[in-house]
Design a protein around this motif. Sequence first.
Motif, short mmCIF file in Angstrom:
data_model
loop_
_atom_site.label_atom_id
_atom_site.label_comp_id
_atom_site.label_asym_id
_atom_site.label_seq_id
_atom_site.Cartn_x
_atom_site.Cartn_y
_atom_site.Cartn_z
N ILE A 9 0.84 -1.21 0.00
CA ILE A 9 0.00 0.00 0.00
C ILE A 9 0.87 1.25 0.00
CG2 ILE A 9 -1.59 1.36 1.43
CD1 ILE A 9 -2.97 -1.23 2.18
N ARG A 10 1.96 1.21 0.74
CA ARG A 10 2.85 2.37 0.78
C ARG A 10 3.43 2.66 -0.60
NH1 ARG A 10 6.85 3.89 5.69
NH2 ARG A 10 7.46 5.95 4.94
N VAL A 11 3.68 1.63 -1.39
CA VAL A 11 4.21 1.82 -2.74
C VAL A 11 3.12 2.28 -3.71
CG1 VAL A 11 5.28 0.63 -4.70
CG2 VAL A 11 6.03 0.11 -2.37
N ILE A 12 1.92 1.74 -3.56
CA ILE A 12 0.85 1.97 -4.52
C ILE A 12 0.13 3.29 -4.29
CG2 ILE A 12 -1.40 1.09 -5.27
CD1 ILE A 12 -0.34 -1.73 -4.76
N VAL A 13 0.01 3.73 -3.04
CA VAL A 13 -0.83 4.88 -2.68
C VAL A 13 0.04 6.10 -2.39
CG1 VAL A 13 -2.52 5.75 -1.02
CG2 VAL A 13 -2.61 3.35 -1.76
N ALA A 14 -0.41 7.28 -2.85
CA ALA A 14 0.29 8.54 -2.58
C ALA A 14 0.25 8.87 -1.09
CB ALA A 14 -0.34 9.68 -3.38
N ARG A 15 1.27 9.58 -0.61
CA ARG A 15 1.39 9.87 0.81
C ARG A 15 0.19 10.60 1.38
NH1 ARG A 15 5.39 10.63 4.82
NH2 ARG A 15 4.94 12.35 6.23
N ASP A 16 -0.34 11.60 0.64
CA ASP A 16 -1.45 12.38 1.19
C ASP A 16 -2.77 11.62 1.18
OD1 ASP A 16 -1.81 12.35 -1.54
OD2 ASP A 16 -2.44 14.45 -1.67
N GLN A 17 -2.78 10.42 0.60
CA GLN A 17 -3.99 9.59 0.60
C GLN A 17 -3.89 8.42 1.59
OE1 GLN A 17 -4.44 8.36 -3.47
NE2 GLN A 17 -4.82 10.43 -4.21
N ILE A 18 -2.81 8.36 2.34
CA ILE A 18 -2.61 7.26 3.28
C ILE A 18 -3.74 7.16 4.31
CG2 ILE A 18 -1.13 6.40 5.13
CD1 ILE A 18 -0.12 5.71 2.39
N PRO A 19 -4.18 8.28 4.96
CA PRO A 19 -5.27 8.13 5.94
C PRO A 19 -6.52 7.50 5.34
CG PRO A 19 -4.22 10.26 6.19
CD PRO A 19 -3.65 9.65 4.94
N GLU A 20 -6.89 7.93 4.12
CA GLU A 20 -8.07 7.36 3.49
C GLU A 20 -7.86 5.91 3.10
OE1 GLU A 20 -8.68 11.43 3.84
OE2 GLU A 20 -6.97 10.45 2.90
N ALA A 21 -6.64 5.56 2.63
CA ALA A 21 -6.37 4.18 2.25
C ALA A 21 -6.46 3.25 3.46
CB ALA A 21 -4.97 4.08 1.61
N VAL A 22 -5.90 3.68 4.57
CA VAL A 22 -5.96 2.87 5.79
C VAL A 22 -7.40 2.73 6.26
CG1 VAL A 22 -5.31 2.78 8.23
CG2 VAL A 22 -3.62 3.43 6.51
N SER A 23 -8.15 3.81 6.23
CA SER A 23 -9.52 3.79 6.74
C SER A 23 -10.43 2.96 5.86
CB SER A 23 -10.05 5.22 6.83
OG SER A 23 -9.29 5.98 7.74
N ILE A 24 -10.32 3.09 4.54
CA ILE A 24 -11.20 2.34 3.66
C ILE A 24 -10.85 0.85 3.69
CG2 ILE A 24 -9.88 2.50 1.50
CD1 ILE A 24 -12.51 3.05 0.08
N THR A 25 -9.59 0.54 3.97
CA THR A 25 -9.21 -0.86 4.12
C THR A 25 -9.85 -1.45 5.37
OG1 THR A 25 -7.10 -0.51 2.98
CG2 THR A 25 -7.26 -2.43 4.43
N GLN A 26 -9.86 -0.67 6.45
CA GLN A 26 -10.53 -1.13 7.67
C GLN A 26 -12.04 -1.20 7.48
OE1 GLN A 26 -7.84 -0.04 11.50
NE2 GLN A 26 -9.37 1.43 10.91
N ALA A 27 -12.60 -0.24 6.77
CA ALA A 27 -14.05 -0.23 6.54
C ALA A 27 -14.47 -1.48 5.79
CB ALA A 27 -14.45 1.02 5.75
N ARG A 28 -13.67 -1.91 4.85
CA ARG A 28 -13.95 -3.16 4.13
C ARG A 28 -14.07 -4.33 5.08
NH1 ARG A 28 -8.79 -4.74 1.52
NH2 ARG A 28 -8.40 -5.27 3.70
N GLY A 29 -13.11 -4.43 6.00
CA GLY A 29 -13.13 -5.55 6.93
C GLY A 29 -14.35 -5.54 7.81
N PHE A 30 -14.76 -4.37 8.29
CA PHE A 30 -15.93 -4.31 9.16
C PHE A 30 -17.22 -4.55 8.38
CE2 PHE A 30 -12.97 -2.00 11.96
CZ PHE A 30 -13.18 -2.75 13.11
N ALA A 31 -17.28 -4.06 7.13
CA ALA A 31 -18.46 -4.31 6.32
C ALA A 31 -18.63 -5.81 6.08
CB ALA A 31 -18.35 -3.57 4.99
N ILE A 32 -17.51 -6.48 5.81
CA ILE A 32 -17.57 -7.92 5.60
C ILE A 32 -17.95 -8.64 6.89
CG2 ILE A 32 -16.12 -9.94 5.13
CD1 ILE A 32 -14.65 -8.19 3.07
N SER A 33 -17.46 -8.13 8.02
CA SER A 33 -17.76 -8.76 9.30
C SER A 33 -19.23 -8.63 9.66
CB SER A 33 -16.90 -8.14 10.41
OG SER A 33 -15.54 -8.42 10.19
N MET A 34 -19.95 -7.68 9.06
CA MET A 34 -21.39 -7.61 9.28
C MET A 34 -22.09 -8.80 8.66
SD MET A 34 -22.05 -3.56 8.53
CE MET A 34 -23.81 -3.75 8.74
N VAL A 35 -21.52 -9.32 7.57
CA VAL A 35 -22.13 -10.44 6.86
C VAL A 35 -21.56 -11.78 7.34
CG1 VAL A 35 -22.48 -11.48 4.59
CG2 VAL A 35 -22.48 -8.99 4.84
#
Length: 418
Positions: free
Chosen positions: A145-171
């Motif tokens: 992720i550090r290689v693929i994502v720009a530095r100023d987008q790191i907070p959003e990348a980390v958050s949306i990755t976590q959001a995915r996990g919690f959304a899946i955990s609902m199911v």
Amino acid sequence: MTTDEATEVAPPPKRRKSRFATLSANRDFRMLWLGQAGSELGGSLTTLTAPLLAVAITGSTVAAGVLGSIGFVSIWLAQLPAGYLADLVDRRTVMLWCDAIRLALMATFAVLVMLDMATLWQLLVLTVAGSALGVVFRAAQQQAIRVIVARDQIPEAVSITQARGFAISMVGPPVGGVLYAVGRALPFFANAVSYAVSMLFVWRVRTPLKPPNRPTARRLLPDMGQGWSELGRNAFLRGQTIYSAVTNLAVSALLYTVIFGHAEDSVILGMALSAAAGAGLLGSLAAPVLMRRLRLRTLLVSVALLRGAAVALATLTGEPILFAGTLTIVMFAGPVVNAALSTATVLYVDAEVMGRASSSSAFISGMLQPVAPLLAGVLLSMWSPSLVQWTLTGGFALVAICALVLPGLSLRLDGDGR
């Protein structure tokens, strides 16, 4: 200047895309994100059913606690080699091998469960291997992720990755509970398929994920030692390590207390965990906003106090359903903490040693976590539920104190500096 030039209307300014919109246009991040979505869906099915199967095989919550503790020990011991591999080996290769091995192990165990030949020892082997390989995969993914994502987008990348996990955990938990009730092997077969899905998407990532340095046997110990050196030098990593050690024990003990207290009804327990995961999804979506407005220390202290207050309220009312409901509060706050610490790691730890430094920190902070499942099982067999709950309340109070006094945690998380 001509009349036409004087009367020409300037075009309206272009509307700046949000960071989330820009991130969604990143093809390789989408591939990595979708691959893990499949894998996490399968994993969420067996997170609940593995301890339930252990109880069914042995008839003992203590045995299930031992299983959970061994899983945490595996995660703990895998931290150091995982960080080394993430820094110095092709991350795509690491992720593909982790998925391939987990696919083979999970499919084999599913067949054994279907034939009614599964034993606790086989479940232990699956837990050890799956936990360790999961650590290695996540370390490689973080560097990718550090290689693929720009530095100023790191907070959003980390958050949306976590959001995915919690959304899946609902199911996942309710579906896992239903599948387990229909046939105990079904959740494990589904998990095996999920690793195949993950492999497909990881293989499609185009960005080169090879690190600049290559490992050699002669440099193994010196290279791993650089991670410990960074941990000793970096005040943030030192503070995070102590904070995470206490937090991991408190949160894990709460989770296993709820699971063991409702082991007789897998479907209802799955629904409760699903509701908590929904709160986690909301917390993940709120994390970027909070991180860009509050310093790290403020977030950590606030979350610890919120968790402790929720457990204390449930204890005072004496309602078991409210105690289970405290998972909703814990899961809402958890993504904020995890996203904040992950973002700070990416922003304030040198890229060349981030994997090794993070794994060194996780190795120390994970020392207490293996105690949590066994502790929950033993305490529930010896103490009243209210006494166990007050013990957990005290644990979250200790977390708040650590977050307040530890140095190195007063950092900005917006990517623009300290």
